[in-house]
Design a protein around this motif. Structure first.
Motif, PDB file in Angstrom:
ATOM      1  N   LEU A 115      80.540  14.387  67.256  1.00 18.40           N
ATOM      2  CA  LEU A 115      80.826  15.199  68.429  1.00 18.40           C
ATOM      3  C   LEU A 115      80.523  14.397  69.689  1.00 18.40           C
ATOM      4  O   LEU A 115      79.572  13.600  69.717  1.00 18.40           O
ATOM      5  CB  LEU A 115      79.950  16.465  68.430  1.00 18.40           C
ATOM      6  CG  LEU A 115      79.956  17.316  67.160  1.00 18.40           C
ATOM      7  CD1 LEU A 115      78.878  18.388  67.245  1.00 18.40           C
ATOM      8  CD2 LEU A 115      81.315  17.942  66.948  1.00 18.40           C
ATOM      9  N   GLY A 116      81.289  14.622  70.737  1.00 20.91           N
ATOM     10  CA  GLY A 116      80.933  14.076  72.029  1.00 20.91           C
ATOM     11  C   GLY A 116      79.704  14.780  72.578  1.00 20.91           C
ATOM     12  O   GLY A 116      79.370  15.901  72.154  1.00 20.91           O
ATOM     13  N   ALA A 120      78.574  18.668  71.934  1.00 25.78           N
ATOM     14  CA  ALA A 120      77.297  18.947  71.270  1.00 25.78           C
ATOM     15  C   ALA A 120      76.410  19.841  72.139  1.00 25.78           C
ATOM     16  O   ALA A 120      75.757  20.764  71.631  1.00 25.78           O
ATOM     17  CB  ALA A 120      76.581  17.638  70.955  1.00 25.78           C
ATOM     18  N   ARG A 121      76.426  19.608  73.458  1.00 26.06           N
ATOM     19  CA  ARG A 121      75.607  20.448  74.343  1.00 26.06           C
ATOM     20  C   ARG A 121      76.108  21.890  74.368  1.00 26.06           C
ATOM     21  O   ARG A 121      75.320  22.825  74.507  1.00 26.06           O
ATOM     22  CB  ARG A 121      75.601  19.866  75.763  1.00 26.06           C
ATOM     23  CG  ARG A 121      74.641  18.695  75.931  1.00 26.06           C
ATOM     24  CD  ARG A 121      74.419  18.371  77.409  1.00 26.06           C
ATOM     25  NE  ARG A 121      75.633  17.833  78.050  1.00 26.06           N
ATOM     26  CZ  ARG A 121      75.926  16.552  78.114  1.00 26.06           C
ATOM     27  NH1 ARG A 121      75.106  15.645  77.577  1.00 26.06           N
ATOM     28  NH2 ARG A 121      77.031  16.137  78.711  1.00 26.06           N
ATOM     29  N   SER A 122      77.419  22.065  74.186  1.00 27.26           N
ATOM     30  CA  SER A 122      77.936  23.442  74.142  1.00 27.26           C
ATOM     31  C   SER A 122      77.503  24.156  72.870  1.00 27.26           C
ATOM     32  O   SER A 122      77.342  25.383  72.863  1.00 27.26           O
ATOM     33  CB  SER A 122      79.468  23.429  74.265  1.00 27.26           C
ATOM     34  OG  SER A 122      80.077  22.899  73.097  1.00 27.26           O
ATOM     35  N   ARG A 123      77.337  23.418  71.781  1.00 25.52           N
ATOM     36  CA  ARG A 123      76.869  24.028  70.524  1.00 25.52           C
ATOM     37  C   ARG A 123      75.368  24.259  70.535  1.00 25.52           C
ATOM     38  O   ARG A 123      74.883  25.274  70.028  1.00 25.52           O
ATOM     39  CB  ARG A 123      77.226  23.124  69.335  1.00 25.52           C
ATOM     40  CG  ARG A 123      78.670  23.095  68.957  1.00 25.52           C
ATOM     41  CD  ARG A 123      78.808  22.572  67.524  1.00 25.52           C
ATOM     42  NE  ARG A 123      80.166  22.172  67.212  1.00 25.52           N
ATOM     43  CZ  ARG A 123      80.552  21.725  66.023  1.00 25.52           C
ATOM     44  NH1 ARG A 123      79.669  21.607  65.035  1.00 25.52           N
ATOM     45  NH2 ARG A 123      81.808  21.369  65.812  1.00 25.52           N
ATOM     46  N   TRP A 124      74.633  23.287  71.088  1.00 23.76           N
ATOM     47  CA  TRP A 124      73.168  23.366  71.099  1.00 23.76           C
ATOM     48  C   TRP A 124      72.686  23.156  72.532  1.00 23.76           C
ATOM     49  O   TRP A 124      72.191  22.068  72.886  1.00 23.76           O
ATOM     50  CB  TRP A 124      72.568  22.305  70.166  1.00 23.76           C
ATOM     51  CG  TRP A 124      73.011  22.450  68.738  1.00 23.76           C
ATOM     52  CD1 TRP A 124      72.551  23.347  67.826  1.00 23.76           C
ATOM     53  CD2 TRP A 124      74.006  21.661  68.060  1.00 23.76           C
ATOM     54  NE1 TRP A 124      73.199  23.178  66.618  1.00 23.76           N
ATOM     55  CE2 TRP A 124      74.100  22.152  66.729  1.00 23.76           C
ATOM     56  CE3 TRP A 124      74.825  20.587  68.438  1.00 23.76           C
ATOM     57  CZ2 TRP A 124      74.970  21.609  65.792  1.00 23.76           C
ATOM     58  CZ3 TRP A 124      75.700  20.060  67.514  1.00 23.76           C
ATOM     59  CH2 TRP A 124      75.771  20.563  66.210  1.00 23.76           C
ATOM     60  N   PRO A 125      72.803  24.180  73.374  1.00 22.94           N
ATOM     61  CA  PRO A 125      72.433  24.019  74.789  1.00 22.94           C
ATOM     62  C   PRO A 125      70.944  23.751  74.999  1.00 22.94           C
ATOM     63  O   PRO A 125      70.550  23.361  76.103  1.00 22.94           O
ATOM     64  CB  PRO A 125      72.852  25.351  75.414  1.00 22.94           C
ATOM     65  CG  PRO A 125      72.921  26.319  74.273  1.00 22.94           C
ATOM     66  CD  PRO A 125      73.346  25.518  73.085  1.00 22.94           C
ATOM     67  N   ARG A 300      62.347  16.218  79.356  1.00 22.22           N
ATOM     68  CA  ARG A 300      63.569  15.497  79.699  1.00 22.22           C
ATOM     69  C   ARG A 300      64.734  15.854  78.794  1.00 22.22           C
ATOM     70  O   ARG A 300      65.872  16.007  79.273  1.00 22.22           O
ATOM     71  CB  ARG A 300      63.286  13.999  79.628  1.00 22.22           C
ATOM     72  CG  ARG A 300      64.469  13.127  80.015  1.00 22.22           C
ATOM     73  CD  ARG A 300      64.086  11.659  80.004  1.00 22.22           C
ATOM     74  NE  ARG A 300      65.235  10.822  80.365  1.00 22.22           N
ATOM     75  CZ  ARG A 300      65.213   9.489  80.358  1.00 22.22           C
ATOM     76  NH1 ARG A 300      64.098   8.854  80.027  1.00 22.22           N
ATOM     77  NH2 ARG A 300      66.290   8.816  80.697  1.00 22.22           N
ATOM     78  N   TYR A 301      64.468  15.998  77.490  1.00 16.84           N
ATOM     79  CA  TYR A 301      65.564  16.091  76.529  1.00 16.84           C
ATOM     80  C   TYR A 301      65.681  17.424  75.809  1.00 16.84           C
ATOM     81  O   TYR A 301      66.697  17.670  75.148  1.00 16.84           O
ATOM     82  CB  TYR A 301      65.412  14.989  75.472  1.00 16.84           C
ATOM     83  CG  TYR A 301      65.690  13.597  75.975  1.00 16.84           C
ATOM     84  CD1 TYR A 301      66.995  13.173  76.241  1.00 16.84           C
ATOM     85  CD2 TYR A 301      64.654  12.687  76.187  1.00 16.84           C
ATOM     86  CE1 TYR A 301      67.254  11.886  76.688  1.00 16.84           C
ATOM     87  CE2 TYR A 301      64.903  11.400  76.642  1.00 16.84           C
ATOM     88  CZ  TYR A 301      66.205  11.002  76.887  1.00 16.84           C
ATOM     89  OH  TYR A 301      66.464   9.738  77.340  1.00 16.84           O
ATOM     90  N   LEU A 302      64.675  18.286  75.882  1.00 12.93           N
ATOM     91  CA  LEU A 302      64.714  19.532  75.108  1.00 12.93           C
ATOM     92  C   LEU A 302      64.460  20.727  76.028  1.00 12.93           C
ATOM     93  O   LEU A 302      63.388  21.347  76.002  1.00 12.93           O
ATOM     94  CB  LEU A 302      63.676  19.486  73.978  1.00 12.93           C
ATOM     95  CG  LEU A 302      63.854  18.360  72.957  1.00 12.93           C
ATOM     96  CD1 LEU A 302      62.681  18.323  71.980  1.00 12.93           C
ATOM     97  CD2 LEU A 302      65.173  18.494  72.206  1.00 12.93           C
ATOM     98  N   PRO A 303      65.454  21.074  76.876  1.00 12.54           N
ATOM     99  CA  PRO A 303      65.250  22.170  77.832  1.00 12.54           C
ATOM    100  C   PRO A 303      65.051  23.528  77.174  1.00 12.54           C
ATOM    101  O   PRO A 303      64.573  24.461  77.836  1.00 12.54           O
ATOM    102  CB  PRO A 303      66.540  22.139  78.666  1.00 12.54           C
ATOM    103  CG  PRO A 303      67.553  21.465  77.801  1.00 12.54           C
ATOM    104  CD  PRO A 303      66.783  20.445  77.016  1.00 12.54           C
ATOM    105  N   GLY A 304      65.369  23.645  75.916  1.00  9.65           N
ATOM    106  CA  GLY A 304      65.184  24.916  75.227  1.00  9.65           C
ATOM    107  C   GLY A 304      63.773  25.153  74.729  1.00  9.65           C
ATOM    108  O   GLY A 304      63.511  26.161  74.064  1.00  9.65           O
ATOM    109  N   LEU A 305      62.855  24.238  75.049  1.00  5.34           N
ATOM    110  CA  LEU A 305      61.461  24.376  74.625  1.00  5.34           C
ATOM    111  C   LEU A 305      60.534  24.435  75.832  1.00  5.34           C
ATOM    112  O   LEU A 305      60.771  23.781  76.848  1.00  5.34           O
ATOM    113  CB  LEU A 305      61.037  23.187  73.742  1.00  5.34           C
ATOM    114  CG  LEU A 305      61.799  22.966  72.437  1.00  5.34           C
ATOM    115  CD1 LEU A 305      61.273  21.718  71.731  1.00  5.34           C
ATOM    116  CD2 LEU A 305      61.696  24.175  71.517  1.00  5.34           C
ATOM    117  N   ASP A 306      59.471  25.197  75.707  1.00  5.20           N
ATOM    118  CA  ASP A 306      58.383  25.145  76.682  1.00  5.20           C
ATOM    119  C   ASP A 306      57.702  23.782  76.525  1.00  5.20           C
ATOM    120  O   ASP A 306      57.266  23.434  75.421  1.00  5.20           O
ATOM    121  CB  ASP A 306      57.388  26.265  76.372  1.00  5.20           C
ATOM    122  CG  ASP A 306      56.239  26.338  77.362  1.00  5.20           C
ATOM    123  OD1 ASP A 306      55.891  25.293  77.964  1.00  5.20           O
ATOM    124  OD2 ASP A 306      55.666  27.424  77.515  1.00  5.20           O
TER     125      ASP A 306
END
Length: 378
Positions: A115-116, A120-125, A300-306
């Motif tokens: 995936l580009g 990929a960001r659309s699948r796993w934001p 930086r890389y995992l905005p879905g986590l605190d």
């Protein structure tokens, strides 16, 4: 007190438990000696969260995962327990070479996609991808502790004997057999010994009656006290396992399971811990610099986590210099150290390999038998 057995297996982590199960299934009398308890928290096989994945830059290992999965399926059926939870996996970062990995998966018949970064960001934001991404849905999370107990229980059900709190202090030749000595004065005699001591292997190697040339050919074994941190989910989106080779560090993550109340993702820097002479020198102390480094990575890389960890732990990696597995044999002594931070997914297959080697029923690839290869001058 002295007893005898066809095989003694030293260590009841994933490798030792799998070997005992395979040997007992072949009809051998087996005694398992464990210094603590199976899947002890001071070893490498505790907890509920280890990555199961197919993506390797080496075709041999990818095909070995395919073979291992067949044995995992057998283990789940035999134990009536779910041991692998399917989550899928994403691999990315320029150093991870997702396109190369995709070619190897294609050759092994493993389902996957490239995936580009935007797709990929659309699948796993919840993940900020920085390169094309390899996705393979068959990956997942291994419950290591339950797996160890399942294999030990199956081995015991087939006649093996488990002895806990039994620390091996030495092994001596006794005719055509071996006597294993404990710190309590008890001993066990066996025709064959399999040493699966994990991080305690560096302490034990010199106490084994192995030929000097064989010992000289054993690869350097380094024990690391690794550190893993749990970060709470900010959303309920799907969370795969991941490996990301960024410019300055390699990071892996996976759903943390019951280790941290099913509330977050377990994230760690690969080989980010300190080197130890052996597992006996671990202190369980988290390095604040590594905590900051991993937390900065999450920001930086995992905005879905605190980005503030709510739980943390240490564990052991037992590494060879090239991260290759080591399984080798001299006379009736078999030594296995299939760790290097990626051995868990192969556990039942490692048990099969070790049982083949220990019984002489089949040989292993020379890549595993480094000591024998060097001893014989090959």
């Amino acid at each position: 007190m002295t007893d005898s057995s066809d095989f003694v297996v030293v260590g009841a982590g994933l490798a030792g438990a799998a070997t005992a199960w395979q040997l007992a299934a072949r009809g051998h009398s087996v005694t398992i000696l464990e210094r603590d308890v199976p899947a002890t928290s001071s070893g490498s096989s505790h907890g509920s969260a280890r990555i199961f994945r197919y993506a390797y830059p080496d075709t041999f290992y990818t095909r070995a995962v395919v073979e291992s999965k067949t044995l995992w399926d057998e283990l789940e059926r035999s134990s009536a327990q779910q041991l692998i939870t399917q989550t899928g996996a994403v691999d990315y970062g320029a150093g991870r070479q997702p396109e190369l990995l995709a070619g190897i998966l294609a050759g092994a018949g493993v389902d996957h996609e490239i995936l580009g970064a935007d797709e990929a960001r659309s699948r796993w934001p919840s993940i900020a991808f920085d390169t094309p991404v390899l996705w393979h849905p068959g990956a997942g999370v291994i419950d290591a502790e339950t797996s160890v107990r399942a294999m030990v229980d199956l081995a015991v059900g087939l006649g093996a004997e488990l002895r806990i709190g039994w620390t091996v202090t030495g092994v001596e030749r006794e005719g055509a057999a071996y006597r294993l000595l404990s710190d309590t004065g008890a001993s066990v005699v066996a025709g064959n010994v399999v040493v699966a001591a994990g991080g305690w292997l560096p302490d034990l190697l010199g106490r084994l009656p192995l030929p000097e040339g064989f010992l000289a050919g054993v690869p350097e074994i380094t024990v690391r006290q690794e550190q893993a941190f749990h970060f709470r989910y900010r959303d309920d989106g799907p969370w795969p396992t991941f490996i990301h080779k960024a410019a300055d560090m390699q990071v892996y993550g996976l759903p943390g399971g019951r280790d941290a109340d099913f509330s977050g993702q377990k994230v760690a820097e690969f080989n980010g811990g300190k080197a130890l002479p052996s597992a006996a020198r671990q202190d369980g102390v988290i390095d604040p610099a590594n905590r900051r480094r991993v937390a900065d990575y999450v920001r930086r890389y995992l905005p879905g986590l605190d980005p503030e960890p709510y739980a943390e732990t240490t564990c052991l990696f037992t590494n060879t210099p090239d991260e290759e597995f080591f399984l080798d044999r001299a006379d009736g002594l078999t030594v296995i150290s299939p760790c290097s931070g990626h051995g868990a997914k192969f556990a039942p297959l490692i048990g099969h390999w070790a049982a083949d080697l220990a019984t002489g029923s089949a040989d292993l690839p020379p890549r595993f038998r480094q000591a024998t290869s060097r001893f014989n001058g090959r």
